[in-house]
Scaffold this motif. Structure first.
Motif, PDB file in Angstrom:
ATOM      1  N   ARG A  20       0.720  -1.330  -0.112  1.00  0.00           N
ATOM      2  CA  ARG A  20      -0.012   0.201   0.028  1.00  0.00           C
ATOM      3  C   ARG A  20       0.793   1.158  -0.048  1.00  0.00           C
ATOM      4  NH1 ARG A  20      -2.808   3.836   2.129  1.00  0.00           N
ATOM      5  NH2 ARG A  20      -3.430   4.313   4.017  1.00  0.00           N
ATOM      6  N   ASP A  21       2.054   1.130   0.563  1.00  0.00           N
ATOM      7  CA  ASP A  21       3.253   2.228   0.451  1.00  0.00           C
ATOM      8  C   ASP A  21       3.738   2.547  -0.760  1.00  0.00           C
ATOM      9  OD1 ASP A  21       2.281   2.299   3.281  1.00  0.00           O
ATOM     10  OD2 ASP A  21       3.991   0.820   3.488  1.00  0.00           O
ATOM     11  N   VAL A  22       4.549   3.775  -0.762  1.00  0.00           N
ATOM     12  CA  VAL A  22       4.944   4.119  -2.055  1.00  0.00           C
ATOM     13  C   VAL A  22       6.413   4.694  -1.904  1.00  0.00           C
ATOM     14  CG1 VAL A  22       5.103   6.155  -3.903  1.00  0.00           C
ATOM     15  CG2 VAL A  22       2.793   5.323  -3.075  1.00  0.00           C
ATOM     16  N   THR A  38      11.200   9.300   5.019  1.00  0.00           N
ATOM     17  CA  THR A  38       9.878   8.411   5.131  1.00  0.00           C
ATOM     18  C   THR A  38       9.148   9.394   5.863  1.00  0.00           C
ATOM     19  OG1 THR A  38      11.003   6.434   5.166  1.00  0.00           O
ATOM     20  CG2 THR A  38       8.752   6.334   5.797  1.00  0.00           C
ATOM     21  N   PHE A  40       4.985   9.562   7.390  1.00  0.00           N
ATOM     22  CA  PHE A  40       3.946   8.663   7.585  1.00  0.00           C
ATOM     23  C   PHE A  40       2.762   9.207   8.454  1.00  0.00           C
ATOM     24  CE2 PHE A  40       7.502   8.515  10.217  1.00  0.00           C
ATOM     25  CZ  PHE A  40       7.061   8.775  11.738  1.00  0.00           C
ATOM     26  N   ALA A  70       2.766  12.047   1.043  1.00  0.00           N
ATOM     27  CA  ALA A  70       2.238  11.329   1.816  1.00  0.00           C
ATOM     28  C   ALA A  70       0.836  12.014   2.354  1.00  0.00           C
ATOM     29  CB  ALA A  70       2.885  11.094   3.245  1.00  0.00           C
ATOM     30  N   LYS A  75      -0.880   7.844   2.429  1.00  0.00           N
ATOM     31  CA  LYS A  75      -0.044   6.630   2.428  1.00  0.00           C
ATOM     32  C   LYS A  75       1.431   7.017   3.147  1.00  0.00           C
ATOM     33  CE  LYS A  75      -1.708   4.747  -1.601  1.00  0.00           C
ATOM     34  NZ  LYS A  75      -1.622   4.259  -3.086  1.00  0.00           N
ATOM     35  N   THR A  76       2.042   5.895   3.523  1.00  0.00           N
ATOM     36  CA  THR A  76       3.593   5.997   3.881  1.00  0.00           C
ATOM     37  C   THR A  76       4.357   6.083   2.568  1.00  0.00           C
ATOM     38  OG1 THR A  76       3.247   4.883   5.896  1.00  0.00           O
ATOM     39  CG2 THR A  76       5.343   4.718   4.951  1.00  0.00           C
ATOM     40  N   VAL A  77       5.138   7.123   2.463  1.00  0.00           N
ATOM     41  CA  VAL A  77       5.852   7.603   1.580  1.00  0.00           C
ATOM     42  C   VAL A  77       7.502   7.665   1.781  1.00  0.00           C
ATOM     43  CG1 VAL A  77       6.474   9.172  -0.397  1.00  0.00           C
ATOM     44  CG2 VAL A  77       3.978   8.576   0.326  1.00  0.00           C
ATOM     45  N   THR A  78       8.266   7.010   1.044  1.00  0.00           N
ATOM     46  CA  THR A  78       9.673   7.131   1.050  1.00  0.00           C
ATOM     47  C   THR A  78      10.405   7.666  -0.044  1.00  0.00           C
ATOM     48  OG1 THR A  78      10.064   5.378   2.574  1.00  0.00           O
ATOM     49  CG2 THR A  78      11.969   5.921   1.379  1.00  0.00           C
TER      50      THR A  78
END
Length: 112
Positions: A20-22, A38, A40, A70, A75-78
């Protein structure tokens, strides 16, 4: 070609879905890993954690991009970034950051 144009075609933003994350990878010039941020969602607020390689400045951009994406996607994004050009001027640095912003805008527009 003006100095502002010479970096435009070189900057790349790529996405990897991680469940689900990016994961976004942004590179240009001599590609490398300079920083990773990151972002979140915690307690309804977007937080960010960053790691940077010494003497690199990409963290100033990765934090901003991670927070922005994010928040927009929920979403959680790094964001991992490594952009290097030899003997770059301050004006050119602003042009590079502007190009990163354009790439992020384009990416977010594609997500809708």
């Amino acid at each position: 070609m003006t100095s502002r144009e010479k970096y435009w075609d070189d900057i790349e933003l790529s996405e990897v879905a991680v469940g689900r994350d990016v994961l976004l990878v942004i590179t240009g010039g001599a590609r490398h890993i300079g920083a990773a941020s990151t972002a979140f969602i915690q307690d309804g607020k977007v937080e960010v954690q960053t790691s940077a390689v010494p003497r690199h400045k990409e963290h100033l951009v990765t934090e901003k991009v991670a927070l922005r994406v994010a928040a927009a996607l929920g979403k959680t994004v790094t964001v991992v970034m490594g952009i290097h050009y030899d003997d770059i001027s301050k004006e050119d640095i602003f042009a590079v950051v502007n190009q990163v912003d354009i790439k992020v805008e384009q990416y977010l527009a594609q997500q809708k």
